[in-house]
Design a protein around this motif. Sequence first.
Motif, mmCIF file in Angstrom:
data_model
loop_
_atom_site.group_PDB
_atom_site.id
_atom_site.type_symbol
_atom_site.label_atom_id
_atom_site.label_comp_id
_atom_site.label_asym_id
_atom_site.label_seq_id
_atom_site.Cartn_x
_atom_site.Cartn_y
_atom_site.Cartn_z
ATOM 1 N N PRO A 118 0.804 -1.234 0.000
ATOM 2 C CA PRO A 118 0.000 0.000 0.000
ATOM 3 C C PRO A 118 0.834 1.280 0.000
ATOM 4 C CG PRO A 118 -0.948 -1.587 1.509
ATOM 5 C CD PRO A 118 0.384 -2.124 1.093
ATOM 6 N N THR A 119 2.064 1.217 0.513
ATOM 7 C CA THR A 119 2.912 2.413 0.543
ATOM 8 C C THR A 119 4.025 2.350 -0.497
ATOM 9 O OG1 THR A 119 4.231 1.403 2.324
ATOM 10 C CG2 THR A 119 2.444 2.884 2.970
ATOM 11 N N SER A 120 3.958 1.359 -1.401
ATOM 12 C CA SER A 120 4.956 1.237 -2.469
ATOM 13 C C SER A 120 4.389 1.791 -3.777
ATOM 14 C CB SER A 120 5.371 -0.225 -2.649
ATOM 15 O OG SER A 120 5.894 -0.758 -1.456
ATOM 16 N N ARG A 126 3.529 -3.505 -7.974
ATOM 17 C CA ARG A 126 2.890 -4.553 -8.772
ATOM 18 C C ARG A 126 3.425 -5.934 -8.402
ATOM 19 N NH1 ARG A 126 3.350 -0.533 -12.833
ATOM 20 N NH2 ARG A 126 5.211 -1.523 -13.746
ATOM 21 N N VAL A 127 4.744 -6.012 -8.208
ATOM 22 C CA VAL A 127 5.350 -7.292 -7.827
ATOM 23 C C VAL A 127 4.849 -7.742 -6.457
ATOM 24 C CG1 VAL A 127 7.527 -8.430 -7.211
ATOM 25 C CG2 VAL A 127 7.403 -6.990 -9.254
ATOM 26 N N ASP A 214 10.963 4.536 6.763
ATOM 27 C CA ASP A 214 9.611 4.005 6.774
ATOM 28 C C ASP A 214 8.895 4.197 8.110
ATOM 29 O OD1 ASP A 214 7.814 2.780 4.957
ATOM 30 O OD2 ASP A 214 7.899 0.924 6.118
ATOM 31 N N LYS A 215 9.658 4.397 9.165
ATOM 32 C CA LYS A 215 9.075 4.609 10.488
ATOM 33 C C LYS A 215 8.770 6.081 10.771
ATOM 34 C CE LYS A 215 9.060 0.329 11.978
ATOM 35 N NZ LYS A 215 7.801 -0.394 12.284
ATOM 36 N N GLY A 216 8.975 6.929 9.767
ATOM 37 C CA GLY A 216 8.665 8.351 9.941
ATOM 38 C C GLY A 216 9.719 9.126 10.705
ATOM 39 N N ARG A 295 3.539 2.804 7.835
ATOM 40 C CA ARG A 295 2.699 1.607 7.704
ATOM 41 C C ARG A 295 2.989 0.662 8.859
ATOM 42 N NH1 ARG A 295 5.626 -2.781 6.154
ATOM 43 N NH2 ARG A 295 7.725 -2.349 5.364
ATOM 44 N N GLU A 296 1.973 -0.019 9.325
ATOM 45 C CA GLU A 296 2.106 -1.023 10.371
ATOM 46 C C GLU A 296 1.015 -2.064 10.181
ATOM 47 O OE1 GLU A 296 4.426 -1.267 12.883
ATOM 48 O OE2 GLU A 296 5.443 0.486 12.040
ATOM 49 N N GLY A 297 1.197 -3.196 10.835
ATOM 50 C CA GLY A 297 0.109 -4.152 10.962
ATOM 51 C C GLY A 297 -0.637 -3.857 12.250
#
Length: 387
Positions: A118-120, A126-127, A214-216, A295-297
């Motif tokens: 979602p953040t790519s 696509r991959v 990625d962790k801001g 992004r996180e789960g």
Amino acid sequence: MKKIIRISTVPISLNVFCKGLLRDLSHDYEIVAVSSPGDDLDELATRENVRTAAVPMRRHIAPFHDLRALWFLFLLFRREQPDMVHSITPKAGLLAMLAARLAKVPVRLHTFTGLIWPTSQGLKRRVLVIMDKLLCACATHLNPEGKGVANDLRKGKITSKPLTVLGHGNVRGIDFNYYYPSQEIKHSAKALREKLGITSDTFLFLFVGRIVRDKGITELIEAFQKLSENLSRDAESFSKTALLLVGNEEKNLDPLPCTTKQLIKTLPNIYQLPHLTDIRPIYAAAQALVFPSYREGFPNVVLEAGAFSLPSIVTDINGSREIITQGENGFIVPSHDSEALADAMMDMWTSPHRKTMGVAALHHVQEHFAQPLVWKNLKCYYQQLLS
């Protein structure tokens, strides 16, 4: 006794997420833990008293190594003939679900602890989408860690299979026998602040996690710089505010911009520590957690902070928004927005309700994410799948 194989790409994931769980599950099932080789896998085998198997896997896309790992997993599953293979982490999920389907394992369960695509953008996105679609096609059951992850899977049309979120989400739960501010922990927290040179009356913002883009981290450092500039007109106020970063950098996978690294080194009142095995004194030393991840789960650090009655400032992303309610147990800000983050940090620093928010954070974690409850939900799910 039915056999379950639990698998992750790197051993630290199993060692952290399944601490105590595998030993508990082994009362009812034969458990085999699988991951890449490493000290964490050896430690897990000894602590949990379960069999382990090492299969080299790489976190990034590496076609030759991935095919080799797929073959080894297929042979392992054929030999072990488990009743269930349960995977976590993206690469292990793809390889394990493929191998388990080829080996005709009857129950193939994958837990999505977070989504990368979602953040790519572009070809990478696509991959990654294709990989998750293939994973889901090979799995018999899918367990998103939270409602946000489930919604992304549906919106992205990754799968039409049922998605099962257990309880309120989260796969680990909080062990309140471990995560609580005992007198010993408070003493260690005081000693830590003294060692770093942070006075007892300094308001300490805390970040715990990988020190990566990625962790801001870039927005966090920019926000702290803005906060510092706003407070610089009052030298006393500025000196009583600090930021502590705890975690390791990943220079190859997701390095910080050079400008961010320079600011960390040069801005006053920013302190940095590497990843620590025992993080409890860090939480006990702080007044608030700041977690501006992209992004996180379902971020465990926000739950752990809540166990220490810390309110959190988080970004409006999956997992974080499922833990924090605006103004009740913390603040929620837009992702990638250093201005909003700086404003929230100022609001947290000046709020007369900060301690009340901290108490609310503790109660929320106790009610919804205590480890016995999380484990009970998982064990009931296992019984349902294997009955």
